[in-house]
Design an enzyme around this catalytic site. Structure first.
Site, mmCIF file in Angstrom:
data_model
loop_
_atom_site.group_PDB
_atom_site.id
_atom_site.type_symbol
_atom_site.label_atom_id
_atom_site.label_comp_id
_atom_site.label_asym_id
_atom_site.label_seq_id
_atom_site.Cartn_x
_atom_site.Cartn_y
_atom_site.Cartn_z
ATOM 1 N N GLU A 105 26.695 7.038 -8.546
ATOM 2 C CA GLU A 105 25.984 8.092 -9.264
ATOM 3 C C GLU A 105 25.487 7.565 -10.613
ATOM 4 O O GLU A 105 26.109 6.689 -11.224
ATOM 5 C CB GLU A 105 26.897 9.299 -9.482
ATOM 6 C CG GLU A 105 27.251 10.031 -8.201
ATOM 7 C CD GLU A 105 28.167 11.232 -8.455
ATOM 8 O OE1 GLU A 105 28.445 11.526 -9.642
ATOM 9 O OE2 GLU A 105 28.613 11.837 -7.473
ATOM 10 N N ARG B 189 2.588 4.597 0.748
ATOM 11 C CA ARG B 189 2.000 4.280 2.058
ATOM 12 C C ARG B 189 2.300 5.349 3.098
ATOM 13 O O ARG B 189 1.650 5.412 4.144
ATOM 14 C CB ARG B 189 2.498 2.912 2.532
ATOM 15 C CG ARG B 189 1.827 1.745 1.823
ATOM 16 C CD ARG B 189 2.472 0.424 2.162
ATOM 17 N NE ARG B 189 3.750 0.266 1.504
ATOM 18 C CZ ARG B 189 4.494 -0.841 1.539
ATOM 19 N NH1 ARG B 189 4.072 -1.891 2.231
ATOM 20 N NH2 ARG B 189 5.644 -0.905 0.893
ATOM 21 N N LYS C 106 -8.916 -6.015 11.050
ATOM 22 C CA LYS C 106 -7.555 -6.279 11.529
ATOM 23 C C LYS C 106 -7.071 -5.110 12.379
ATOM 24 O O LYS C 106 -7.611 -4.018 12.339
ATOM 25 C CB LYS C 106 -6.607 -6.477 10.345
ATOM 26 C CG LYS C 106 -6.329 -5.204 9.577
ATOM 27 C CD LYS C 106 -5.288 -5.388 8.502
ATOM 28 C CE LYS C 106 -4.950 -4.038 7.864
ATOM 29 N NZ LYS C 106 -3.968 -4.151 6.796
ATOM 30 N N ASP D 164 -6.839 -6.184 -2.960
ATOM 31 C CA ASP D 164 -5.972 -5.205 -2.310
ATOM 32 C C ASP D 164 -5.209 -4.453 -3.383
ATOM 33 O O ASP D 164 -5.168 -4.878 -4.547
ATOM 34 C CB ASP D 164 -5.012 -5.896 -1.339
ATOM 35 C CG ASP D 164 -4.650 -5.012 -0.148
ATOM 36 O OD1 ASP D 164 -4.901 -3.791 -0.227
ATOM 37 O OD2 ASP D 164 -4.119 -5.531 0.840
ATOM 38 N N ASP E 156 3.025 -6.711 -0.086
ATOM 39 C CA ASP E 156 4.448 -6.469 0.161
ATOM 40 C C ASP E 156 5.078 -7.720 0.775
ATOM 41 O O ASP E 156 5.566 -8.590 0.076
ATOM 42 C CB ASP E 156 4.608 -5.247 1.057
ATOM 43 C CG ASP E 156 6.060 -4.810 1.195
ATOM 44 O OD1 ASP E 156 6.948 -5.508 0.681
ATOM 45 O OD2 ASP E 156 6.314 -3.764 1.830
ATOM 46 N N THR E 157 5.020 -7.853 2.090
ATOM 47 C CA THR E 157 5.590 -9.043 2.724
ATOM 48 C C THR E 157 4.604 -10.198 2.746
ATOM 49 O O THR E 157 4.981 -11.331 3.056
ATOM 50 C CB THR E 157 6.021 -8.734 4.168
ATOM 51 O OG1 THR E 157 4.878 -8.337 4.924
ATOM 52 C CG2 THR E 157 7.063 -7.623 4.192
ATOM 53 N N THR F 10 -0.325 -9.432 5.825
ATOM 54 C CA THR F 10 -1.726 -9.023 5.938
ATOM 55 C C THR F 10 -2.641 -9.957 5.164
ATOM 56 O O THR F 10 -3.645 -10.454 5.678
ATOM 57 C CB THR F 10 -1.900 -7.581 5.416
ATOM 58 O OG1 THR F 10 -1.118 -6.698 6.207
ATOM 59 C CG2 THR F 10 -3.354 -7.160 5.475
#
EC number: 2.7.6.1
Length: 326
Positions: free
Chosen positions: A47, A104, A201, A229, A233-234, A237
């Site tokens: 908490e 997203r 894509k 863009d 993230d990863t 893309t």
């Protein structure tokens, strides 16, 4: 005569959570104020406890917290901090979210899915936020999820001017990594006077972060391509899009994104990519291993843009005027 008249002036107070203190200090410095001292810690069971060490009564309060990893912890901390300001009798509460978490998840792709971006907006409103100030939402429609003013800031001028100063504009092509970013890429083209290309894509709807690049629409052979863009993230893309551009004869590829999330395999993908430079803003902290080991990452400060918007809000000015030249 009844009642009491006051002659007090408006007071701006600037608060920060623990997610990205470096950005908060930069914004405070640009504003010429200090970050309000705050006692915040985690109890043994996870908490979060927050207490401000100065009175916020009657003040216009601006609270900055970027939704970086661990994202759920920092969102919860921000909600608790908003509630604390409401109960401390703040005159107004503006929540600054440089990177808006769950953006997203802004619509239902299939049945029985949540619209989590709306849920985040609802929680902020319920906690006591009067206004949201954010940078480059994943989609513009998220502004409508919050029942109150939303000031949507753009990193395009900062990023585009940086790229324009480095690259021969006669060889430049602006590239959208998918159909969803064409409108933003079009604004880049207007600012830089460059042609537009698009990477088509297709995602596998059953496999997260899985992308198959099909084709490039537009002239990229022998050109310096700038992939634009909102977030990386990863890295799957954007790296696949860069590979497609090189396969179609691009001379060089530069990648720009407002938010460098850079989770999971992103570090390895960026290191192994043929992209010459990745340009981000500091809406999120760059992972230490990347900023230390990868010299092709450049990070531009969004603090002056946020500080200018905060000043306009506090002085009842126009945030829109900051971007009129776009």
């Amino acid at each position: 005569m009844t009642g009491i008249k006051t002659t007090g002036e408006k007071k701006l107070m600037f608060f920060s959570g623990r997610a990205h203190p470096e950005l908060a200090e930069e914004v405070a410095q640009q504003l010429g104020v200090g970050v309000v001292p705050t006692k915040a810690f985690d109890f043994a069971n996870g908490e979060i406890y927050v207490r401000y060490q100065e009175s916020a009564r009657g003040a216009d309060c601006f609270l900055i917290q970027s939704h970086t990893a661990p994202i759920n912890k920092w969102i919860m901390e921000q909600l608790i901090m908003i509630d604390a300001l409401k109960r401390a009798s703040a005159r107004s509460i503006t929540v600054i979210v440089p990177f808006y978490g769950y953006a997203r998840q802004d619509k239902k792709h299939r049945g029985r899915e949540p619209i989590s971006a709306r849920l985040i907006a609802d929680m902020m409103k319920t906690a006591g936020a009067d206004r949201i100030l954010t940078v480059d939402l994943h989609t513009d429609q998220i502004q409508g999820f919050f029942d109150g003013p939303v000031d949507h800031l753009f990193a395009l001028p900062l990023l585009a001017d940086y790229v324009g100063a480095k690259v021969d504009k006669g060889k430049l092509t602006v590239v959208s990594p998918d159909a969803g970013r064409v409108r933003v890429a079009d604004r880049w083209c207007d600012r830089l006077g460059a042609p537009l290309a698009i990477v088509h894509k297709r995602r596998d709807k059953d496999v997260a972060n899985q992308v198959t690049v099909h084709e490039v629409v537009g002239e990229v052979e022998g050109r310096v391509c700038v992939l634009v863009d909102d977030m990386i993230d990863t890295g799957g893309t954007i790296c696949a899009a860069a590979d497609a551009l090189f396969a179609h004869g691009a001379e060089d590829v530069i990648v720009t994104a407002t938010h460098g999330v850079l989770s999971g395999p992103a570090a390895d993908r960026l290191k192994n990519s043929r992209v010459s430079e990745f340009v981000f803003t500091n809406t999120l902290p760059t992972p230490a291993e990347l900023s230390r080991d990868l010299d092709k990452i450049s990070v531009l400060s969004i603090a002056p843009t946020i500080a200018s918007a905060v000043r306009e809000v506090f002085e009842d000015g126009s945030v829109t005027s900051l971007f009129d030249e776009q």
